[in-house]
Design an enzyme around this catalytic site. Structure first.
Site, PDB file in Angstrom:
ATOM      1  N   GLU A  68       0.460  -0.792  -0.209  1.00 37.17           N
ATOM      2  CA  GLU A  68       0.054  -0.056   0.205  1.00 37.17           C
ATOM      3  C   GLU A  68       0.874   1.404  -0.155  1.00 37.17           C
ATOM      4  O   GLU A  68       0.612   2.458   0.006  1.00 37.17           O
ATOM      5  CB  GLU A  68      -0.744  -0.515   1.108  1.00 37.17           C
ATOM      6  CG  GLU A  68      -1.720  -1.364   1.134  1.00 37.17           C
ATOM      7  CD  GLU A  68      -2.760  -0.762   2.337  1.00 37.17           C
ATOM      8  OE1 GLU A  68      -4.313  -0.353   1.416  1.00 37.17           O
ATOM      9  OE2 GLU A  68      -2.633  -0.898   3.208  1.00 37.17           O
ATOM     10  N   HIS A  98      -0.894   5.753   7.888  1.00 41.42           N
ATOM     11  CA  HIS A  98      -1.906   4.868   7.207  1.00 41.42           C
ATOM     12  C   HIS A  98      -2.033   4.215   8.314  1.00 41.42           C
ATOM     13  O   HIS A  98      -1.393   2.720   8.795  1.00 41.42           O
ATOM     14  CB  HIS A  98      -1.803   4.342   6.171  1.00 41.42           C
ATOM     15  CG  HIS A  98      -2.540   2.544   5.540  1.00 41.42           C
ATOM     16  ND1 HIS A  98      -3.851   3.494   5.711  1.00 41.42           N
ATOM     17  CD2 HIS A  98      -2.161   1.688   5.542  1.00 41.42           C
ATOM     18  CE1 HIS A  98      -4.278   1.861   5.468  1.00 41.42           C
ATOM     19  NE2 HIS A  98      -4.050   0.920   5.373  1.00 41.42           N
ATOM     20  N   HIS A 101      -4.773   1.039  11.204  1.00 42.84           N
ATOM     21  CA  HIS A 101      -5.914   0.784  10.290  1.00 42.84           C
ATOM     22  C   HIS A 101      -6.810   0.425  12.662  1.00 42.84           C
ATOM     23  O   HIS A 101      -6.878  -0.166  12.990  1.00 42.84           O
ATOM     24  CB  HIS A 101      -6.255  -1.174  11.008  1.00 42.84           C
ATOM     25  CG  HIS A 101      -5.198  -1.491   9.585  1.00 42.84           C
ATOM     26  ND1 HIS A 101      -4.608  -2.216   8.989  1.00 42.84           N
ATOM     27  CD2 HIS A 101      -5.275  -0.123   8.371  1.00 42.84           C
ATOM     28  CE1 HIS A 101      -3.686  -2.771   8.009  1.00 42.84           C
ATOM     29  NE2 HIS A 101      -3.971  -1.267   7.292  1.00 42.84           N
ATOM     30  N   HIS A 158     -11.373  -0.241   6.241  1.00 39.86           N
ATOM     31  CA  HIS A 158     -10.217  -0.624   6.572  1.00 39.86           C
ATOM     32  C   HIS A 158      -9.470  -0.374   7.404  1.00 39.86           C
ATOM     33  O   HIS A 158      -9.013  -0.346   8.167  1.00 39.86           O
ATOM     34  CB  HIS A 158      -9.694  -0.696   4.842  1.00 39.86           C
ATOM     35  CG  HIS A 158      -8.543   0.248   4.381  1.00 39.86           C
ATOM     36  ND1 HIS A 158      -7.502   0.253   3.380  1.00 39.86           N
ATOM     37  CD2 HIS A 158      -7.425  -0.638   5.416  1.00 39.86           C
ATOM     38  CE1 HIS A 158      -6.331  -0.070   3.535  1.00 39.86           C
ATOM     39  NE2 HIS A 158      -5.771  -0.665   4.582  1.00 39.86           N
TER      40      HIS A 158
END
Ligand code: MN
Length: 254
Positions: free
Chosen positions: A91, A110, A112, A181
């Protein structure tokens, strides 16, 4: 031959990054793990200090285990500059596409971040519940991957096109929720991005707690002026949190 030379020169490493910046990126990885923002997954990057088209990001691994030798340089399209056989995050296009289209962004997280997830899958907005998450007053956007990738993706930002769509959805917001996500947090410095990522998670927990006590219409959030003023105040105290989190996250295991 010319094309080959060009390809080689496009892969050339930038003048060495500031070792202090690399140390900070290692600390950022460890802090985000220690503070419960990332687990085995998630990543944090910083724009390269000698080449603003490039960025620094760990090789593909758990953030809590990152050391300085794991930090790699990536170009504006998310290609590793000197891969040396190392695995790279699938990613990474989250980072490359945001840096490409948001010159003011210097760092990207980034994750979760677990408490944040519910706000990406419901109509309940993530809004500033207290002064330390005042940056959320600038607005949080929601990225719906079905709009860019169709109804049957695996939810991951595995192409530059999906990264570009996420970057567009982010716009000028500090945080974009990725439905089903996780989220992406950006800032004008690495330490600010870490602060925002940690307090996005804390805000989500506290807001969910408030919503257990009262319906959304009875929860009072910071207004725009309070949010802007608190954000200005927080800029002066960011480092206190960073220093504490870093000391804890990098303390030798006992
Ligand atoms: Mn992810």
């Amino acid at each position: 031959m010319g094309a080959v030379m060009e390809a080689i020169s496009a892969q050339a490493q930038s003048p060495a990054a500031d070792p202090g910046l690399i140390d900070d990126l290692v600390a950022a990885n460890r802090i985000l793990y220690d503070q419960g923002v990332v687990d085995g997954f998630g990543h944090v990057s910083v724009r390269h200090n000698t080449n603003p088209d490039h960025f620094l990001l760990a090789r593909s691994m758990a953030p809590g285990l990152v050391t300085s030798t794991d930090i790699m340089e990536f170009d504006r399209d998310g290609n590793a500059v000197d891969q040396q056989g190392r695995a790279v995050y699938l990613e990474r296009f989250i980072h490359s596409e945001i840096y490409k289209t948001h010159p003011e962004v210097k760092a990207v997280v980034h994750s979760h971040s677990p408490a944040v997830i519910p706000f990406g899958v419901t109509t309940v907005p993530l809004r500033p519940i207290f002064h330390l998450s005042s940056f959320l007053g600038a607005g949080v956007t929601v990225f719906e991957i079905r709009e860019a990738g169709g109804p049957a993706t695996d939810m991951l930002i595995r192409t530059p096109e999906l990264g570009a769509a996420l970057s567009r959805a982010l716009g000028s917001a500090p945080v974009a929720l990725m439905r089903g996500h996780g989220d992406v947090v950006v800032a004008s410095s690495l330490k600010e991005a870490v602060f925002r990522a940690v307090y996005s998670e804390v805000n989500a927990r506290l807001e969910a707690e408030a919503l257990r006590l009262a319906p959304l219409g009875q929860v009072t959030f910071l207004n725009d002026e309070e949010a802007a003023n608190a954000t200005a105040t927080n800029a002066g105290v960011l480092l206190r949190a960073w220093d504490l989190w870093k000391a804890k996250a990098l303390a030798p295991a006992r």
